[in-house]
Motif scaffolding. Structure first.
Motif, short mmCIF file in Angstrom:
data_model
loop_
_atom_site.label_atom_id
_atom_site.label_comp_id
_atom_site.label_asym_id
_atom_site.label_seq_id
_atom_site.Cartn_x
_atom_site.Cartn_y
_atom_site.Cartn_z
N LEU A 1 -14.51 -14.87 -66.00
CA LEU A 1 -13.19 -15.48 -66.06
C LEU A 1 -12.34 -14.70 -67.06
O LEU A 1 -12.67 -14.62 -68.25
N GLU A 2 -11.26 -14.10 -66.55
CA GLU A 2 -10.36 -13.35 -67.42
C GLU A 2 -8.99 -13.25 -66.77
O GLU A 2 -8.87 -12.84 -65.61
N ASP A 3 -7.96 -13.64 -67.51
CA ASP A 3 -6.58 -13.54 -67.05
C ASP A 3 -6.36 -14.16 -65.67
O ASP A 3 -5.83 -13.53 -64.76
N ASN A 4 -6.81 -15.39 -65.49
CA ASN A 4 -6.64 -16.15 -64.24
C ASN A 4 -7.43 -15.58 -63.07
O ASN A 4 -7.19 -15.96 -61.92
N VAL A 5 -8.34 -14.66 -63.32
CA VAL A 5 -9.21 -14.14 -62.27
C VAL A 5 -10.62 -14.63 -62.53
O VAL A 5 -11.18 -14.38 -63.60
N ALA A 6 -11.16 -15.33 -61.56
CA ALA A 6 -12.51 -15.87 -61.67
C ALA A 6 -13.42 -15.14 -60.70
O ALA A 6 -13.01 -14.78 -59.59
N GLY A 7 -14.66 -14.94 -61.12
CA GLY A 7 -15.68 -14.34 -60.27
C GLY A 7 -16.85 -15.27 -60.12
O GLY A 7 -17.26 -15.93 -61.10
N VAL A 8 -17.38 -15.36 -58.90
CA VAL A 8 -18.56 -16.18 -58.63
C VAL A 8 -19.52 -15.40 -57.76
O VAL A 8 -19.11 -14.57 -56.94
N ALA A 9 -20.80 -15.65 -57.96
CA ALA A 9 -21.83 -15.03 -57.11
C ALA A 9 -22.02 -15.90 -55.87
O ALA A 9 -22.07 -17.13 -55.98
N ILE A 10 -22.13 -15.26 -54.74
CA ILE A 10 -22.37 -15.96 -53.47
C ILE A 10 -23.73 -15.51 -52.95
O ILE A 10 -23.95 -14.32 -52.70
N ILE A 11 -24.64 -16.47 -52.81
CA ILE A 11 -25.97 -16.14 -52.29
C ILE A 11 -25.90 -15.98 -50.77
O ILE A 11 -24.96 -16.47 -50.13
N PRO A 12 -26.87 -15.28 -50.17
CA PRO A 12 -26.83 -15.07 -48.72
C PRO A 12 -26.72 -16.37 -47.91
O PRO A 12 -25.98 -16.43 -46.92
N PHE A 13 -27.41 -17.42 -48.32
CA PHE A 13 -27.35 -18.70 -47.59
C PHE A 13 -25.92 -19.22 -47.55
O PHE A 13 -25.43 -19.65 -46.50
N THR A 14 -25.24 -19.19 -48.67
CA THR A 14 -23.84 -19.66 -48.73
C THR A 14 -22.94 -18.77 -47.90
O THR A 14 -22.08 -19.25 -47.16
N TYR A 15 -23.14 -17.47 -47.98
CA TYR A 15 -22.36 -16.52 -47.21
C TYR A 15 -22.48 -16.80 -45.70
O TYR A 15 -21.49 -16.77 -44.97
N GLU A 16 -23.69 -17.10 -45.25
CA GLU A 16 -23.96 -17.29 -43.83
C GLU A 16 -23.60 -18.69 -43.32
O GLU A 16 -23.38 -18.86 -42.12
N ASN A 17 -23.53 -19.70 -44.20
CA ASN A 17 -23.38 -21.07 -43.75
C ASN A 17 -22.09 -21.75 -44.21
O ASN A 17 -21.96 -22.98 -44.13
N THR A 18 -21.14 -20.96 -44.68
CA THR A 18 -19.83 -21.48 -45.07
C THR A 18 -18.75 -20.51 -44.58
O THR A 18 -19.07 -19.46 -44.04
N VAL A 19 -17.49 -20.87 -44.81
CA VAL A 19 -16.39 -19.99 -44.40
C VAL A 19 -16.20 -18.81 -45.34
O VAL A 19 -15.37 -17.94 -45.07
N THR A 20 -16.97 -18.73 -46.41
CA THR A 20 -16.80 -17.69 -47.43
C THR A 20 -16.77 -16.28 -46.84
O THR A 20 -15.96 -15.44 -47.25
N GLY A 21 -17.62 -15.99 -45.89
CA GLY A 21 -17.70 -14.65 -45.31
C GLY A 21 -16.51 -14.28 -44.45
O GLY A 21 -16.36 -13.12 -44.07
N SER A 22 -15.64 -15.24 -44.15
CA SER A 22 -14.49 -14.96 -43.28
C SER A 22 -13.21 -14.65 -44.06
O SER A 22 -12.18 -14.36 -43.46
N TYR A 23 -13.25 -14.68 -45.38
CA TYR A 23 -12.05 -14.43 -46.18
C TYR A 23 -11.54 -13.00 -45.99
O TYR A 23 -12.32 -12.05 -46.00
N VAL A 24 -10.23 -12.90 -45.82
CA VAL A 24 -9.55 -11.60 -45.70
C VAL A 24 -8.33 -11.63 -46.60
O VAL A 24 -7.95 -12.68 -47.12
#
Length: 193
Positions: free
Chosen positions: A146-169
């Motif tokens: 978290l720095e200057d209004n930019v946040a980073g999070v780790a996405i595990i493969p299960f979350t990537y495959e089973n949520t809309v996370t992988g579709s972000y553009v």
């Protein structure tokens, strides 16, 4: 109350202020009047049939969330509310979105995980802490940077495959609900408790 553990991906059959979502798993014990989190937004099922459910979106919901930008065929994260006695696998999530974040990047990591970065609205930054909880499109995640209004999070493969996370553009707006505890602490401090 929700936990931020997505149960299934739904499909938008009719977008807009009267939305229809096709799904299966969350219908198992859903009836008219039940709450369902759609991309982290607590909505009321106004009618339910074998294909899915209908819900009404208020002008506030359309203005504050990414649900108004969905189109027919969009996929959404779905979660039923937690039942008393359930394990709390994620964190306490109300389904009351605080705003939307700007998608910046989703980069693969060498270990099969992904690194997601977002720019959060400046007014929400004060509620976020390193290793604190955040809900993004209804997904319970841990803030890893978290720095200057930019946040980073780790996405595990299960979350990537089973949520809309992988579709972000580029241009994707992501629903954000900050941790509830921080908002209460601020209220108590400001009101003089």
């Amino acid at each position: 109350m929700f936990t931020g553990i997505v149960e299934e991906l739904g499909l938008i059959a009719a977008p807009g202020a009267r939305m229809n979502i096709h799904c299966r798993k969350v219908l198992e014990d859903t009836r008219e009047g039940s709450s369902i989190a759609v991309n982290g937004v607590c909505l009321t099922a106004t009618s339910v049939d074998a294909a899915g459910f209908w819900c009404d979106l208020s002008p506030e919901t359309l203005a504050r969330t990414n649900l108004g930008a969905l189109h027919e065929g969009s996929r959404v994260n779905l979660e039923r509310p937690a039942a008393v006695g359930d394990r709390l696998s994620g964190h306490i999530v109300q389904g009351h979105v605080d705003g939307t974040a700007e998608f910046l990047s989703l980069d693969p990591l060498p270990d099969g995980n992904w690194w997601l970065t977002i720019r959060v609205p400046k007014e929400l930054d004060r509620y976020m802490i390193h290793k604190g909880s955040i809900t993004l499109d209804g997904v319970s995640l841990t803030i890893a940077s978290l720095e200057d209004n930019v946040a980073g999070v780790a996405i595990i493969p299960f979350t990537y495959e089973n949520t809309v996370t992988g579709s972000y553009v580029e241009g994707t707006r992501i629903n954000v609900e900050v941790d509830l505890i921080g908002k209460y602490v601020e209220k108590f401090l400001v009101s003089g408790f």
